[in-house]
Design a protein around this motif. Structure first.
Motif, PDB file in Angstrom:
ATOM      1  N   GLY A  92       0.807  -1.202   0.000  1.00 35.35           N
ATOM      2  CA  GLY A  92       0.000   0.000   0.000  1.00 35.35           C
ATOM      3  C   GLY A  92       0.844   1.257   0.000  1.00 35.35           C
ATOM      4  N   ILE A  93       0.222   2.351  -0.406  1.00 35.86           N
ATOM      5  CA  ILE A  93       0.849   3.666  -0.390  1.00 35.86           C
ATOM      6  C   ILE A  93       0.030   4.555   0.524  1.00 35.86           C
ATOM      7  N   LEU A  94       0.668   5.166   1.491  1.00 33.21           N
ATOM      8  CA  LEU A  94      -0.035   6.080   2.383  1.00 33.21           C
ATOM      9  C   LEU A  94       0.532   7.472   2.203  1.00 33.21           C
ATOM     10  N   CYS A  95      -0.304   8.411   1.803  1.00 27.39           N
ATOM     11  CA  CYS A  95       0.121   9.798   1.661  1.00 27.39           C
ATOM     12  C   CYS A  95      -0.286  10.559   2.915  1.00 27.39           C
ATOM     13  N   LEU A  96       0.638  11.255   3.474  1.00 25.16           N
ATOM     14  CA  LEU A  96       0.428  11.956   4.729  1.00 25.16           C
ATOM     15  C   LEU A  96       0.477  13.462   4.508  1.00 25.16           C
ATOM     16  N   PRO A  97      -0.076  14.245   5.426  1.00 25.13           N
ATOM     17  CA  PRO A  97      -0.182  15.699   5.204  1.00 25.13           C
ATOM     18  C   PRO A  97       1.120  16.454   5.437  1.00 25.13           C
ATOM     19  N   ASN A  98       1.822  16.749   4.352  1.00 27.85           N
ATOM     20  CA  ASN A  98       3.031  17.574   4.414  1.00 27.85           C
ATOM     21  C   ASN A  98       2.752  18.819   3.586  1.00 27.85           C
ATOM     22  N   SER A  99       2.292  19.872   4.237  1.00 28.53           N
ATOM     23  CA  SER A  99       1.812  21.034   3.494  1.00 28.53           C
ATOM     24  C   SER A  99       2.908  22.009   3.105  1.00 28.53           C
ATOM     25  N   ASP A 100       4.095  21.924   3.720  1.00 30.51           N
ATOM     26  CA  ASP A 100       5.119  22.922   3.395  1.00 30.51           C
ATOM     27  C   ASP A 100       6.051  22.467   2.278  1.00 30.51           C
ATOM     28  N   GLY A 101       5.978  21.202   1.878  1.00 26.00           N
ATOM     29  CA  GLY A 101       6.769  20.730   0.750  1.00 26.00           C
ATOM     30  C   GLY A 101       8.240  20.512   1.054  1.00 26.00           C
ATOM     31  N   PHE A 107       9.280  13.886   8.446  1.00 24.30           N
ATOM     32  CA  PHE A 107       8.142  12.976   8.398  1.00 24.30           C
ATOM     33  C   PHE A 107       8.599  11.516   8.418  1.00 24.30           C
ATOM     34  N   VAL A 108       9.710  11.211   7.756  1.00 22.93           N
ATOM     35  CA  VAL A 108      10.232   9.843   7.800  1.00 22.93           C
ATOM     36  C   VAL A 108      10.527   9.443   9.241  1.00 22.93           C
ATOM     37  N   LEU A 109      11.177  10.343   9.988  1.00 24.18           N
ATOM     38  CA  LEU A 109      11.503  10.057  11.379  1.00 24.18           C
ATOM     39  C   LEU A 109      10.252   9.979  12.243  1.00 24.18           C
ATOM     40  N   MET A 110       9.331  10.917  12.032  1.00 22.08           N
ATOM     41  CA  MET A 110       8.089  10.903  12.815  1.00 22.08           C
ATOM     42  C   MET A 110       7.277   9.647  12.546  1.00 22.08           C
ATOM     43  N   ASN A 111       7.224   9.225  11.291  1.00 20.08           N
ATOM     44  CA  ASN A 111       6.481   8.015  10.960  1.00 20.08           C
ATOM     45  C   ASN A 111       7.047   6.810  11.687  1.00 20.08           C
ATOM     46  N   ALA A 112       8.375   6.693  11.683  1.00 22.30           N
ATOM     47  CA  ALA A 112       9.007   5.554  12.352  1.00 22.30           C
ATOM     48  C   ALA A 112       8.714   5.574  13.851  1.00 22.30           C
ATOM     49  N   LEU A 113       8.846   6.739  14.464  1.00 21.54           N
ATOM     50  CA  LEU A 113       8.570   6.844  15.895  1.00 21.54           C
ATOM     51  C   LEU A 113       7.102   6.569  16.210  1.00 21.54           C
ATOM     52  N   ALA A 114       6.214   7.070  15.373  1.00 26.66           N
ATOM     53  CA  ALA A 114       4.782   6.853  15.600  1.00 26.66           C
ATOM     54  C   ALA A 114       4.434   5.371  15.505  1.00 26.66           C
ATOM     55  N   ILE A 115       4.989   4.696  14.529  1.00 28.11           N
ATOM     56  CA  ILE A 115       4.666   3.284  14.325  1.00 28.11           C
ATOM     57  C   ILE A 115       5.098   2.440  15.516  1.00 28.11           C
ATOM     58  N   VAL A 116       6.333   2.626  15.970  1.00 27.08           N
ATOM     59  CA  VAL A 116       6.819   1.777  17.076  1.00 27.08           C
ATOM     60  C   VAL A 116       6.159   2.141  18.402  1.00 27.08           C
ATOM     61  N   ASN A 117       5.559   3.326  18.479  1.00 28.27           N
ATOM     62  CA  ASN A 117       4.877   3.732  19.708  1.00 28.27           C
ATOM     63  C   ASN A 117       3.357   3.638  19.590  1.00 28.27           C
ATOM     64  N   ASN A 118       2.894   2.941  18.552  1.00 31.54           N
ATOM     65  CA  ASN A 118       1.456   2.706  18.347  1.00 31.54           C
ATOM     66  C   ASN A 118       0.638   3.997  18.284  1.00 31.54           C
ATOM     67  N   ILE A 119       1.214   5.018  17.642  1.00 29.26           N
ATOM     68  CA  ILE A 119       0.511   6.285  17.429  1.00 29.26           C
ATOM     69  C   ILE A 119       0.012   6.315  15.984  1.00 29.26           C
ATOM     70  N   PRO A 120      -1.260   6.567  15.751  1.00 27.88           N
ATOM     71  CA  PRO A 120      -1.765   6.619  14.365  1.00 27.88           C
ATOM     72  C   PRO A 120      -1.023   7.681  13.555  1.00 27.88           C
ATOM     73  N   ILE A 121      -0.481   7.283  12.427  1.00 29.32           N
ATOM     74  CA  ILE A 121       0.288   8.239  11.630  1.00 29.32           C
ATOM     75  C   ILE A 121      -0.598   9.334  11.067  1.00 29.32           C
ATOM     76  N   GLN A 122      -1.916   9.109  11.028  1.00 30.01           N
ATOM     77  CA  GLN A 122      -2.823  10.140  10.545  1.00 30.01           C
ATOM     78  C   GLN A 122      -2.849  11.346  11.477  1.00 30.01           C
ATOM     79  N   GLU A 123      -2.354  11.182  12.698  1.00 31.19           N
ATOM     80  CA  GLU A 123      -2.333  12.298  13.645  1.00 31.19           C
ATOM     81  C   GLU A 123      -1.136  13.218  13.435  1.00 31.19           C
ATOM     82  N   LEU A 124      -0.192  12.815  12.594  1.00 31.36           N
ATOM     83  CA  LEU A 124       0.988  13.641  12.348  1.00 31.36           C
ATOM     84  C   LEU A 124       0.629  14.799  11.425  1.00 31.36           C
TER      85      LEU A 124
END
Length: 202
Positions: A92-101, A107-124
């Protein structure tokens, strides 16, 4: 990875981004990690640089046998990239909200931290990228080691390491300290103390 692997379960293995470069060139026979029992890990991460200007995170959930690319900006060819890499399992491909380009790295680092800490990545969100940058900066500074003495070597590439007592000068733009002889001057541009500041074109 080190912090997560201190726990008793759900360990993480991180693959260097260079492996993606090999895959892009149809080189699948090297870097196979045959000595690593990947089945013992819960997560496998690989940061991937796309077109030399954008970072995404490949995430494999070993237990569920799923593979996803977490992309903070829609990237053309992401789906074909997964197919080209010959990855098995549900994809799958998940696109996340990165509005500043420009926050794909955080975001790569936040995604990794969110995943291992069971935080929904949609909250980033992009606002959190600022805090991630500050966190990384703080972590790097805390882990930094005292640099070696620069009494003999200056910051110029190819420092001549003068043997005699030498005057130093500091660029007030880049902050580098250099020997006079290494930048071909014999006195301070300001005509003052040897330990002075100037602008350089380095």
């Amino acid at each position: 990875m080190e912090e997560e692997n201190r726990k008793s379960m759900e360990h993480v293995f991180v693959i260097p981004s260079y492996l993606a470069v090999l895959w892009e060139n149809d080189q699948y026979g090297t870097w196979m990690y045959k000595k690593v029992k990947l089945s013992l890990y819960k997560w496998i991460f690989m940061p991937v640089n796309v077109n030399r200007n954008h970072w995404v995170l490949l995430v494999a959930d070993v237990y569920k046998r799923t593979v996803a690319i977490l992309d903070s900006l829609p990237t053309p060819g992401s789906s074909t990239r997964i197919e080209k890499w010959k990855l098995t399992g549900r994809k799958g491909i998940l696109c996340l909200p990165n509005s500043d380009g420009s926050s794909c790295g955080p975001f790569v680092l936040m995604n990794a931290l969110a995943i291992v800490n069971n935080i929904p990545i949609q909250e980033l969100n992009t606002d959190m990228a600022t805090y991630m940058r500050q966190y990384v900066s703080s972590s790097l500074l805390q882990a930094a080691k005292q640099p070696p003495s620069q009494r003999s070597t200056c910051d110029m590439l190819g420092c001549c390491r003068p043997t005699s007592e030498q005057c130093w000068i500091c660029c007030d733009v880049c902050g580098r300290w250099m020997h006079f002889s290494c930048i071909n001057i014999d006195q301070s541009p300001e005509g003052g103390l040897c330990m002075s500041h100037m602008h350089c074109a380095i």
